[in-house]
Design a protein around this motif. Structure first.
Motif, PDB file in Angstrom:
ATOM      1  N   SER A  87       0.838  -1.193   0.000  1.00 17.09           N
ATOM      2  CA  SER A  87       0.000   0.000   0.000  1.00 17.09           C
ATOM      3  C   SER A  87       0.875   1.246   0.000  1.00 17.09           C
ATOM      4  O   SER A  87       2.065   1.194   0.327  1.00 17.09           O
ATOM      5  CB  SER A  87      -0.904   0.003   1.235  1.00 17.09           C
ATOM      6  OG  SER A  87      -0.124  -0.124   2.418  1.00 17.09           O
ATOM      7  N   THR A  91       4.321  -0.006   5.645  1.00 16.56           N
ATOM      8  CA  THR A  91       4.613  -0.809   6.823  1.00 16.56           C
ATOM      9  C   THR A  91       6.086  -0.635   7.210  1.00 16.56           C
ATOM     10  O   THR A  91       6.909  -0.173   6.425  1.00 16.56           O
ATOM     11  CB  THR A  91       4.317  -2.290   6.547  1.00 16.56           C
ATOM     12  OG1 THR A  91       4.983  -2.664   5.333  1.00 16.56           O
ATOM     13  CG2 THR A  91       2.832  -2.528   6.394  1.00 16.56           C
ATOM     14  N   ASP A 122      -3.435   1.081  11.408  1.00 16.04           N
ATOM     15  CA  ASP A 122      -4.814   1.014  10.931  1.00 16.04           C
ATOM     16  C   ASP A 122      -5.427   2.406  11.050  1.00 16.04           C
ATOM     17  O   ASP A 122      -6.247   2.684  11.906  1.00 16.04           O
ATOM     18  CB  ASP A 122      -5.625   0.002  11.740  1.00 16.04           C
ATOM     19  CG  ASP A 122      -7.041  -0.164  11.196  1.00 16.04           C
ATOM     20  OD1 ASP A 122      -7.314   0.354  10.094  1.00 16.04           O
ATOM     21  OD2 ASP A 122      -7.867  -0.799  11.881  1.00 16.04           O
ATOM     22  N   LYS A 137      -4.257   2.955   5.838  1.00 18.47           N
ATOM     23  CA  LYS A 137      -4.142   1.559   6.253  1.00 18.47           C
ATOM     24  C   LYS A 137      -2.901   0.945   5.610  1.00 18.47           C
ATOM     25  O   LYS A 137      -2.730   1.027   4.394  1.00 18.47           O
ATOM     26  CB  LYS A 137      -5.400   0.782   5.865  1.00 18.47           C
ATOM     27  CG  LYS A 137      -6.661   1.250   6.606  1.00 18.47           C
ATOM     28  CD  LYS A 137      -7.899   0.538   6.105  1.00 18.47           C
ATOM     29  CE  LYS A 137      -9.143   0.977   6.870  1.00 18.47           C
ATOM     30  NZ  LYS A 137      -9.169   0.453   8.242  1.00 18.47           N
ATOM     31  N   GLU A 138      -2.067   0.335   6.427  1.00 17.64           N
ATOM     32  CA  GLU A 138      -0.783  -0.182   5.944  1.00 17.64           C
ATOM     33  C   GLU A 138      -0.867  -1.698   5.749  1.00 17.64           C
ATOM     34  O   GLU A 138      -1.278  -2.434   6.650  1.00 17.64           O
ATOM     35  CB  GLU A 138       0.321   0.173   6.943  1.00 17.64           C
ATOM     36  CG  GLU A 138       0.504   1.675   7.087  1.00 17.64           C
ATOM     37  CD  GLU A 138       1.598   2.062   8.063  1.00 17.64           C
ATOM     38  OE1 GLU A 138       2.007   3.232   8.059  1.00 17.64           O
ATOM     39  OE2 GLU A 138       2.050   1.195   8.851  1.00 17.64           O
ATOM     40  N   TYR A 139      -0.445  -2.141   4.554  1.00 17.57           N
ATOM     41  CA  TYR A 139      -0.489  -3.558   4.190  1.00 17.57           C
ATOM     42  C   TYR A 139       0.875  -3.998   3.666  1.00 17.57           C
ATOM     43  O   TYR A 139       1.616  -3.206   3.073  1.00 17.57           O
ATOM     44  CB  TYR A 139      -1.527  -3.801   3.091  1.00 17.57           C
ATOM     45  CG  TYR A 139      -2.946  -3.495   3.496  1.00 17.57           C
ATOM     46  CD1 TYR A 139      -3.774  -4.480   4.009  1.00 17.57           C
ATOM     47  CD2 TYR A 139      -3.452  -2.198   3.369  1.00 17.57           C
ATOM     48  CE1 TYR A 139      -5.087  -4.202   4.375  1.00 17.57           C
ATOM     49  CE2 TYR A 139      -4.758  -1.901   3.735  1.00 17.57           C
ATOM     50  CZ  TYR A 139      -5.572  -2.917   4.241  1.00 17.57           C
ATOM     51  OH  TYR A 139      -6.853  -2.613   4.610  1.00 17.57           O
ATOM     52  N   CYS A 195      -8.417  -0.197   1.856  1.00 19.97           N
ATOM     53  CA  CYS A 195      -8.092  -1.618   1.698  1.00 19.97           C
ATOM     54  C   CYS A 195      -8.059  -2.002   0.218  1.00 19.97           C
ATOM     55  O   CYS A 195      -8.611  -1.308  -0.633  1.00 19.97           O
ATOM     56  CB  CYS A 195      -9.074  -2.475   2.478  1.00 19.97           C
ATOM     57  SG  CYS A 195     -10.675  -2.680   1.700  1.00 19.97           S
ATOM     58  N   THR A 233      -2.045 -10.165   0.350  1.00 24.04           N
ATOM     59  CA  THR A 233      -1.683  -9.041   1.217  1.00 24.04           C
ATOM     60  C   THR A 233      -2.422  -9.206   2.526  1.00 24.04           C
ATOM     61  O   THR A 233      -3.510  -9.817   2.565  1.00 24.04           O
ATOM     62  CB  THR A 233      -2.016  -7.689   0.553  1.00 24.04           C
ATOM     63  OG1 THR A 233      -1.535  -6.627   1.382  1.00 24.04           O
ATOM     64  CG2 THR A 233      -3.506  -7.518   0.380  1.00 24.04           C
ATOM     65  N   ILE A 234      -1.844  -8.685   3.587  1.00 22.54           N
ATOM     66  CA  ILE A 234      -2.426  -8.818   4.921  1.00 22.54           C
ATOM     67  C   ILE A 234      -2.322  -7.484   5.634  1.00 22.54           C
ATOM     68  O   ILE A 234      -1.359  -6.737   5.453  1.00 22.54           O
ATOM     69  CB  ILE A 234      -1.735  -9.948   5.733  1.00 22.54           C
ATOM     70  CG1 ILE A 234      -2.423 -10.120   7.091  1.00 22.54           C
ATOM     71  CG2 ILE A 234      -0.255  -9.709   5.874  1.00 22.54           C
ATOM     72  CD1 ILE A 234      -1.924 -11.330   7.859  1.00 22.54           C
ATOM     73  N   GLY A 235      -3.347  -7.182   6.429  1.00 24.40           N
ATOM     74  CA  GLY A 235      -3.362  -5.919   7.164  1.00 24.40           C
ATOM     75  C   GLY A 235      -4.700  -5.677   7.819  1.00 24.40           C
ATOM     76  O   GLY A 235      -5.447  -6.616   8.123  1.00 24.40           O
TER      77      GLY A 235
END
Length: 533
Positions: A87, A91, A122, A137-139, A195, A233-235
């Motif tokens: 994103s 991160t 978040d 929001k960081e992914y 997101c 991707t996860i977050g």
């Protein structure tokens, strides 16, 4: 009986014999004994090696250990091999070789697996302007080693780390997938994009509610993709949050594999403090089982279920089908103990009821009980005793002032006794001796050079610390004199009746003085003085 002295040579040989492995002996791997005398028992002995069943993650570099560089600041995911800054909000790559994260958002230690982890937000709250960006929001993302196939069931197991409760409130962690690695990164550099499903070609694979405080916790998401997935991707979850702080969390040990790869992970049937706690594996008639604690066999524990594990430790099970042995991944079993700190204050002569005791002395006391989960909860009490003191107070005031003890004021010199009650309800006695300050301000002076009354100043004894400022003005308000930090030791310093080295006319002048007394209070006095040569 005749005693024979053993020579040093024989004694050394005997000791050497005791330390050598027993010739011809081999280690038996399930009897809790050091059979071959090499100092290693059961699984700690290299003779007892078995292959370990462990899910191999389809996510490359799942614990962020492989590096291109060592991070020295925030937003350096490029230092972690194969990982992508998914994103526009970035991160943070954290590694014990270098940057350890934000000082005000400490990462819980130890890190679950290795020395690397990732921090993410978040939303972002601007504490200076009061503005916020809830879509900040960081992914983090990665291309998979092999794609997830549509219709196949997978399990995603990972650790979430929480800093302090204010900055790590509960969060829904979400897992997303896409059909093409070229879809990473997403959002076209827009920090308000949110997101990944706000754009095309991404699907939400699952989410889990997480919460904690200054700790790491392990969670799982079961995944059954609708289409083949080539990158993930996860977050944070997609909904915006109302922000008053900056929510911040950590990721580590991201294991994604088919569900069957997790089948022989040791599980617990309930929370660790329960009386009926069991550890268990799948029960197959075709397999044999042996349980171990800290690498040493638990004699007789040869079922798929280990009932009532004997205390904290590292538990492992060996299972086999007659053709070889396989070791499970170690299960770290810990019965948590919760500590609650509290404090209390009592008055002298009173008692405090604690653990069926009547406490009367100051100190630190402990009590233990069972909480609602049957875990030990330790209460740490700091008990203070507020003494019934008699305090002697000597004070001085000016005639227009009052001296307060509690809610009672004293305005005249004398000796007084007053009982006051502290905030804890305890009584104390104050013995007050009150007097007036001895300060003299003349109303006339004669600066004629005869050595008598040649200066206008304010006089006092040692209780007058300093005249911070003294100003003189004529009757039209024009300042004719200003002095600072004068010593109140008589008439040796002050106004000499001149302005710019020229005598001013006789008459009435206005003065204002700021006077510092020994109680460290500065008082202001004003009035008139007559100059008469």
């Amino acid at each position: 009986m005749k005693l024979t002295k053993v020579t040093p040579f024989l004694s050394s040989c005997f000791l050497l014999f005791l330390t050598l492995p027993l010739l011809g002996q081999v280690e038996i791997c399930d009897n809790a004994l050091d059979d071959d005398g090499d100092g290693f028992i059961d699984l700690s002995d290299e003779d007892c090696s078995c292959r370990t069943v462990q899910a191999l993650s389809l996510i490359p570099n799942p614990s962020f250990e492989d590096q291109e560089c060592c991070p020295n600041n925030r937003s350096q995911m490029n230092c972690a091999t194969t990982w992508i800054q998914a994103s526009a909000p970035t991160t943070d790559y954290i590694h014990q070789c270098g940057w350890l994260g934000w000082e005000n958002l400490p990462m819980p230690l130890p890190i679950p697996d290795g020395e690397g982890a990732v921090g993410f937000r978040d939303g972002r709250f601007d504490t200076q302007s009061g503005g916020d960006n809830p879509n900040f929001k960081e992914y983090l993302g990665a291309c998979l080693i092999r794609p997830l196939r549509a219709g196949t069931r997978y399990k995603f197991r990972f650790h979430v780390g929480f800093t302090n409760p204010i900055n790590s409130p509960p969060i829904n962690v979400s897992f997303f997938g896409t059909n093409d690695c070229d879809n990473l990164p997403f959002g076209n550099g827009d920090e308000t994009f949110g997101c990944p499903t706000n754009g095309p070609n991404w699907q939400r694979l699952g989410n889990v509610y997480t919460s904690g405080s200054n700790e790491w916790k392990e969670y799982e998401i079961n995944v059954a993709p609708r289409t083949d997935i080539y990158a993930i991707t996860i977050g944070p979850d997609c909904p915006q949050r109302d922000l008053t702080e900056n929510p911040y969390y950590f990721f580590d040990n991201l294991i994604l594999a088919e569900e069957s790869a997790f089948e022989f992970d040791i599980r617990a049937n309930t929370q660790p403090c329960a009386d009926d706690i069991n550890l268990f594996l799948p029960d197959y008639d075709s397999l044999t089982y042996q349980w171990y604690k800290n690498g040493v066999a638990l004699i007789g524990e040869t079922n798929a279920t280990l009932q009532n594990p004997p205390g904290d430790g590292q538990y492992t099970a060996i299972f086999g089908d007659g053709t070889g042995c396989t070791a499970t991944k170690t299960f770290d079993f810990r019965v948590p103990t919760f500590t609650t700190a509290t404090s209390a204050t009592i008055c002298q002569g009173e008692t405090y009821a604690f653990n069926y005791q009547a406490l009367s002395k100051a100190g630190v006391y402990y009590d233990s009980l069972k909480n609602s989960n049957n875990c030990d909860s330790i209460i740490r009490l700091t008990l203070n005793v507020d003494s019934n003191l008699t305090e002697v107070v000597n004070a001085k005031i000016f005639p227009n002032e009052a001296f307060l003890i509690g809610d009672v004021s004293f305005r005249q010199p004398g000796q007084f006794q007053r009982t006051i009650t502290s905030s804890f309800g305890c009584d104390s006695t104050v013995l007050l001796t009150l007097d007036f300050y001895n300060v003299y301000i003349p109303n006339v002076f004669s600066p004629n050079g005869d050595g008598i009354n040649d200066y206008f100043t304010i006089a006092g004894d040692e209780e007058l610390v300093q005249i911070n400022k003294l100003t003189i003005a004529d009757r039209w308000g024009n300042q004719v004199y200003a002095g600072w930090k004068l010593v109140g030791d008589g008439y040796t310093r002050g106004w000499d009746g001149q302005m710019g080295a020229q005598p001013v006319p006789n008459g009435v002048y206005l003065y204002m003085a700021e006077v510092l007394m020994d109680d460290q209070i500065t008082r202001t006095f004003s009035g008139t003085v007559t100059l008469m040569r």
